[in-house]
Write an enzyme that holds these catalytic residues in place. Structure first.
Site, PDB file in Angstrom:
ATOM      1  N   LYS A   1       0.922  -1.191  -0.132  1.00  0.00           N
ATOM      2  CA  LYS A   1      -0.045  -0.117   0.074  1.00  0.00           C
ATOM      3  C   LYS A   1       0.735   1.225  -0.030  1.00  0.00           C
ATOM      4  O   LYS A   1       0.430   2.342  -0.345  1.00  0.00           O
ATOM      5  CB  LYS A   1      -0.916  -0.036   1.146  1.00  0.00           C
ATOM      6  CG  LYS A   1      -1.891  -1.154   0.999  1.00  0.00           C
ATOM      7  CD  LYS A   1      -3.035  -1.217   1.993  1.00  0.00           C
ATOM      8  CE  LYS A   1      -4.082  -2.120   1.379  1.00  0.00           C
ATOM      9  NZ  LYS A   1      -3.761  -3.424   1.426  1.00  0.00           N
TER      10      LYS A   1
HETATM   11  C1  LIG Z   1      -4.303  -4.458   1.086  1.00  0.00           C
HETATM   12  C2  LIG Z   1      -3.403  -5.847   0.835  1.00  0.00           C
HETATM   13  C3  LIG Z   1      -3.880  -6.735  -0.080  1.00  0.00           C
HETATM   14  C4  LIG Z   1      -5.200  -6.693  -0.835  1.00  0.00           C
HETATM   15  O1  LIG Z   1      -4.989  -5.721  -1.897  1.00  0.00           O
HETATM   16  P1  LIG Z   1      -6.283  -5.279  -2.583  1.00  0.00           P
HETATM   17  O2  LIG Z   1      -5.962  -4.015  -3.343  1.00  0.00           O
HETATM   18  O3  LIG Z   1      -7.328  -4.844  -1.371  1.00  0.00           O
HETATM   19  O4  LIG Z   1      -7.119  -6.172  -3.488  1.00  0.00           O
HETATM   20  C5  LIG Z   1      -2.977  -7.762  -0.104  1.00  0.00           C
HETATM   21  N1  LIG Z   1      -2.064  -8.017   0.745  1.00  0.00           N
HETATM   22  C6  LIG Z   1      -1.606  -7.132   1.467  1.00  0.00           C
HETATM   23  C7  LIG Z   1      -0.502  -7.480   2.385  1.00  0.00           C
HETATM   24  C8  LIG Z   1      -2.550  -5.942   1.761  1.00  0.00           C
HETATM   25  O5  LIG Z   1      -1.900  -5.134   2.548  1.00  0.00           O
END
Ligand SMILES: *Cc1c(COP(=O)(O)O)cnc(C)c1O
Length: 489
Positions: free
Chosen positions: A120
């Site tokens: 993120k």
């Molecule tokens: C947020 C997250 C996801 C999922 O991503 P999306 O964009 O919500 O599909 C997968 N793995 C980790 C470690 C995350 O923080």
């Protein structure tokens, strides 16, 4: 470039106009009115670019109302080797998203080298700099209110810390996050960051955010904003690394690659879908879920059936524990031929706790006119999507197998991606598994799988010993509103 709503009943807006907001006024999600297209010649020109140059090439097609020099400066200060420094031994931080080859045609695309060691940060760091830029220009401020059980909250705080015009009020369930995640957030001493540990569970935190957001007068008077996963700029920023990964894994535009994406809210893989629509030669987009398999169910059957909280499981890949996939509506809008009336009809059911079945829905049938008698679901292969689900046992097995076979330690989310990638990979098509967190973030699971602790990135060894700054509060909407009012500028 203008942005339209998937529900078709909001006026078109510019990039800067939708930057600070969430849903469109009609309840839909914003998408570009048309996807920019990169030709073969464009791709050839982009092949040798570094991450910052690529990011400018992609994002300048979307953020058309930000002067090019300003956008370039924002990108250049975001995507640096200093910010994305938590790379594996042997990888180069200057790559920003290094490609780590496990074996020929099987790679990890490492997206978790930022300050909170989860993917993120790739988008959120850009968002922090974009927010500061537009707020400075407008002479305004924003108070970001959010609820988190881990990754999103910490990533938002590390992106917004010290930014002028921005304050962050982050609710988390008191005593329910891992020690590492708690320490990561609560050790921030920046004056514009407020950690509120709510006596309750994550759903209580989320309910408070919803209650505040539904109080339109309060929201307006106190400039309340959000940074949730439906934010368009976050999706746009994520498109860039699909290009970076593609160029790193190929040496000619005649080659195709596939991506396997650990998915929850469908934000990450939605960016892959858009990259593909823009002309990037992607063969398959492999959606990988954990036990919360609402997306896998859709791609197997055509039925989209969000779950209630009683049917949403707490798993060992917790950032994928979702009951509905908030960005999924963006893809369905494209799947049904951008028929906003159709999307309204489908989400009418979903927003009322129901489901829809695209396998028995004729394509483009808002007015009841099936196209060649084909269902909308029959169109999924044209968009390259495939899917699969994982489980705790498989997750542990993948972590062990990857460690034993390649000497590479992966986290639980990446393990779900790799599990499904191995089922779907094809000879001669490079498969890139998106690494969405580093194992250090999920120590307990690593210990269970491997019997040892993951190595922590430099500077994070003593994280839990740092002084912590947070408020413990009751799950009380009034009290939390009052806290915000007294702490806004
Ligand atoms: C947020 C997250 C996801 C999922 O991503 P999306 O964009 O919500 O599909 C997968 N793995 C980790 C470690 C995350 O923080």
């Amino acid at each position: 470039m203008k942005y339209i709503s998937t529900r078709g009943q909001s006026p078109a807006q510019s990039f800067s106009e939708i930057l600070l907001g969430g849903l469109a006024p009609d309840g839909g999600l914003y998408l570009p009115e048309i996807y920019p297209h990169f030709s073969d010649a464009d791709l050839t020109r982009m092949r040798g670019m570094n991450y910052r140059e690529l990011a400018f090439e992609v994002l300048s097609r979307f953020a058309t109302d930000i002067p090019a020099d300003d956008l370039k400066a924002i990108i250049d200060k975001t995507y640096t080797a200093e910010v994305y420094c938590n790379v594996r031994d042997g990888e180069n931080a200057a790559d920003i998203t290094p490609l780590h080859t496990l074996e020929p045609n099987l790679h990890l695309l490492c997206l978790s080298n930022g300050p909170t060691i989860a993917f993120k940060d790739m988008a959120m760091q850009l968002l922090g700099n974009l927010f500061e830029y537009v707020l400075d220009k407008a002479g305004q401020g924003i108070n970001i209110l959010g609820a988190t059980s881990g990754d999103t909250g910490s990533s938002a705080e590390y992106a917004m810390r010290g930014k002028h015009g921005v304050k962050v009020f982050m609710l988390s369930p008191h005593g329910k996050m891992s020690r590492f995640q708690t320490a990561q957030m609560f050790s921030l001493q920046d004056e514009n960051i407020f950690n509120i540990a709510v006596k309750g569970v994550f759903d209580d935190c989320q309910d408070i955010v919803k209650a505040v957001s539904n109080d339109h007068a309060f929201k307006k008077a106190n400039h309340i904003g959000a940074v949730n996963s439906i934010n368009w700029a976050r999706v746009a920023a994520q498109i860039v690394y699909y290009f970076k990964g593609y160029f790193a894994a190929t040496d000619s535009n005649d080659q195709q690659v596939s991506f396997a994406v650990p998915s929850g809210n469908f934000g990450n893989v939605c960016a892959g879908h858009i990259a593909r629509m823009m002309g990037l030669p992607i063969k398959h987009l492999v959606v990988a879920t954990n036990e919360n398999d609402v997306l896998d169910e859709f791609f197997r059957t055509g039925v989209y059936r969000p779950r209630g909280s009683a049917n949403t499981y707490h798993t060992s890949s917790p950032s994928m524990d979702i009951s509905k996939a908030s960005n999924f509506e963006r893809f369905v809008f494209d799947l049904v031929g951008r028929d906003a009336g159709k999307v309204r009809e489908l989400w009418d059911a979903v927003d009322n706790g129901g489901a829809f079945d695209l396998a028995s829905t004729p394509f483009g049938s808002a007015q009841g006119k099936p196209l060649n008698g084909q269902s909308a679901f029959a169109k999924v292969p044209e968009f390259g999507f495939q899917s699969g689900a994982s489980s705790h046992a498989k997750r542990m097995e993948m972590i062990r197998q990857t460690w034993e076979t390649y000497g590479v330690m992966i986290d639980t989310h990446t393990a779900d991606g790799l599990k499904v990638a191995l089922e779907k990979r094809e000879d001669d098509v490079p498969m890139l598994v998106l690494e969405t967190a580093l194992p250090a973030k999920f120590e307990d699971s690593i210990r269970e799988a491997l019997g040892c602790d993951p190595v922590r990135p430099a500077g994070m060894e003593e994280l839990e010993d740092l002084p912590q700054r947070y408020e413990v509060m009751e799950a009380d909407v009034m009290a939390i509103k009052q806290f915000i009012v007294t702490h806004t500028a």
